[in-house]
Scaffold this active site. Structure first.
Site, mmCIF file in Angstrom:
data_model
loop_
_atom_site.group_PDB
_atom_site.id
_atom_site.type_symbol
_atom_site.label_atom_id
_atom_site.label_comp_id
_atom_site.label_asym_id
_atom_site.label_seq_id
_atom_site.Cartn_x
_atom_site.Cartn_y
_atom_site.Cartn_z
ATOM 1 N N GLY A 1 0.822 -1.202 0.000
ATOM 2 C CA GLY A 1 0.000 0.000 0.000
ATOM 3 C C GLY A 1 0.853 1.248 0.000
ATOM 4 O O GLY A 1 1.672 1.470 -0.897
ATOM 5 N N ASP A 2 0.656 2.099 1.026
ATOM 6 C CA ASP A 2 1.446 3.335 1.133
ATOM 7 C C ASP A 2 2.435 3.253 2.287
ATOM 8 O O ASP A 2 2.784 4.258 2.896
ATOM 9 C CB ASP A 2 0.516 4.539 1.314
ATOM 10 C CG ASP A 2 -0.361 4.430 2.547
ATOM 11 O OD1 ASP A 2 -0.417 3.329 3.139
ATOM 12 O OD2 ASP A 2 -0.983 5.443 2.943
#
Length: 338
Positions: free
Chosen positions: A237-238
């Site tokens: 993801g981030d």
């Protein structure tokens, strides 16, 4: 029936005709090719060749009968190539005829003297063996090329298996591999866990293409802020993980973290629209543990990361550090890593 010199050269390109006095009358063209510096004709046979089998022979008359005898001999001068032969007496006053061959050393001889198929009699089984050797060499060369291609493909596959396709950074699998190796080697290191702040707003407002653009931009910044010996991975993801080999100086690590946060807070343009993110960071240092374990260090860095989130985001916190709200925001960076 007497054969002409050309016929002898064709049928037995490595023959030697020796006169009764032991002098070489004529040699085949291939045998002469082995000693190109001077003609062999006219020289004493036993001065040119060392007779190894049978032993105790001093003149050709000792064994040159009409029924033939086998010889093992070698050149006296370098290269001292070993040869095999068959000697047959030619009758009163004619001397003897010796037909020589390389035996099992033919491949080495071909390489040493630059011989070709044309240097052997057409019926010589050596020709067939040379074809087999050449075929084997060709197969081995192709096998080598195939192995090199397979090796390249394996390396490429392994690289792909350890690489995040979007950012080009290492992936979670590679990160686990690096961590395990550092722990096994008992190397000092620090682990920085970074999570983007406000990234969901970029995806929601500008779309996933903008989000991908931001992640790629973040990846470039993280690579620029680390050394070649460090590992930068996208954990998912981030989330990103930075592993600093042999760097455990906490003030220096704090400066790196805060500088990264400052750079990430600069607007990132996508199709003319500014994307605004920041980052929260948690760091764990291996030297703070009696016996470092990868899972524990990851967990503690993760806890420090969420302590930064709870303190208001855009902050950097060390594992086990009492958080002073506001004191670790991105305004306090110090010396660069490079």
């Amino acid at each position: 029936m007497r054969l002409s010199p050309d016929a002898m050269a064709c049928l037995m390109p490595m023959h030697v005709w020796v006169c009764p006095k032991g002098l070489i009358r004529r040699v085949g063209p291939t045998l002469q090719k082995l000693r190109p510096a001077a003609p062999l004709a006219g020289r004493r046979f036993l001065d040119v060749f060392e007779l190894r089998r049978p032993r105790g022979v001093h003149t050709l008359d000792d064994f040159a009968g009409p029924e033939g005898a086998r010889l093992q001999l070698a050149f006296r001068s370098a290269p001292c190539t070993a040869l095999k032969g068959l000697i047959i007496g030619l009758g009163e006053g004619e001397g003897a005829l010796i037909n020589l061959s390389f035996g099992i050393s033919v491949v080495e001889a071909v390489a040493t003297y630059g011989l070709t198929v044309g240097d052997f009699a057409a019926t010589d089984l050596t020709v067939e063996m040379l074809y087999l050797v050449e075929a084997k060499s060709a197969v081995m060369e192709e096998s080598k090329k195939l192995n090199q291609r397979l090796q390249g493909a394996r390396i490429a596959a392994e690289e792909q298996a350890f690489t995040d396709t979007l950012t080009g950074l290492k992936n979670r699998r590679a990160m686990d591999h690096v961590l395990a190796r550092l722990v096994d080697e008992r190397r000092a290191f620090s682990l920085m866990h970074l999570d983007l702040d406000f990234f969901k707003d970029v995806n929601d407002n500008l779309g996933h293409a903008a989000g991908d653009h931001v992640l790629q931009h973040v990846a470039r910044i993280l690579v620029e802020e680390t050394r070649g010996t460090d590992t930068v991975a996208r954990a998912g993801g981030d989330e990103f993980v930075l592993i600093f080999r042999d760097l455990v100086d906490m003030p220096r690590l704090k400066g790196i973290a805060l500088r990264i946060i400052r750079r990430l807070e600069e607007p990132i343009l996508f199709n003319g629209e500014p994307c605004r993110v920041s980052a929260s960071i948690g760091t764990a240092v291996s030297t703070q543990y009696p016996a470092a374990e990868a899972a524990q260090i990851l967990h503690d860095a993760d806890m420090a990361l969420y302590a930064s989130k709870r303190a208001g985001r855009a902050r950097a916190t060390f594992a086990g550090e009492p958080l002073r709200r506001g004191s670790d925001a991105a305004g306090n960076g110090d010396a660069p890593l490079h």
